[in-house]
Design a protein around this motif. Sequence first.
Motif, mmCIF file in Angstrom:
data_model
loop_
_atom_site.group_PDB
_atom_site.id
_atom_site.type_symbol
_atom_site.label_atom_id
_atom_site.label_comp_id
_atom_site.label_asym_id
_atom_site.label_seq_id
_atom_site.Cartn_x
_atom_site.Cartn_y
_atom_site.Cartn_z
ATOM 1 N N ALA A 135 0.869 -1.600 -0.135
ATOM 2 C CA ALA A 135 0.042 0.430 -0.335
ATOM 3 C C ALA A 135 0.924 1.447 -0.042
ATOM 4 C CB ALA A 135 -1.106 0.016 1.220
ATOM 5 N N LEU A 136 2.082 1.018 1.221
ATOM 6 C CA LEU A 136 3.016 2.576 0.565
ATOM 7 C C LEU A 136 3.541 2.550 -0.063
ATOM 8 C CD1 LEU A 136 4.579 2.394 4.692
ATOM 9 C CD2 LEU A 136 2.141 4.173 3.493
ATOM 10 N N ALA A 172 -1.228 7.637 4.050
ATOM 11 C CA ALA A 172 0.103 7.035 3.226
ATOM 12 C C ALA A 172 1.165 8.307 3.171
ATOM 13 C CB ALA A 172 0.023 5.825 1.795
ATOM 14 N N THR A 200 2.935 8.727 6.100
ATOM 15 C CA THR A 200 4.101 7.941 7.034
ATOM 16 C C THR A 200 4.933 7.948 5.696
ATOM 17 O OG1 THR A 200 1.919 6.487 7.394
ATOM 18 C CG2 THR A 200 4.076 5.672 7.341
#
Length: 155
Positions: free
Chosen positions: A27-28, A57, A60
């Motif tokens: 996902a990231l 994201a 992060t």
Amino acid sequence: MDPRLVFVRTAKGEEEFERRTHGLSQALRRVLILVDGKSPVARIMERGLGLPDVEGALTTLAQEGFIATAEEAGRRGLGVGDPKAELATLARSLLGPQSAKVVKKIQESGDTPQELAATIDSCRKLIKLFIDDAKAEEFARRAHELLFSSTQMGH
């Protein structure tokens, strides 16, 4: 998060992008791939429709040092101490798919500020000849700024 912010991949982000060195979650990683150094957050969120929590994201990735705002990147030299990695990141973000020869030239350069300055000038000529005059001048200007800021920081 300001929808007008533009993020660039740091050297750590480029490493992950190219070689999956840091083991980001899928996902990231998908959001990292959307970061191109030109698109503002609003555009990244449009392109990331269907991906879970793109804004989270991005936060992060920024906190973990994979991306930085374009402004931060200029101020902090992308937060790394390797001018060659910073120059390669600049070439990739500015030239996209046409950056391969320029990146190779940077990677093969010597490490002293003088050698890197000569490589920047050589890359400017290459970009001017094969890509575009305006991009050549922008690359040279930004590359010399990066080199100056990294040498000022004692690297």
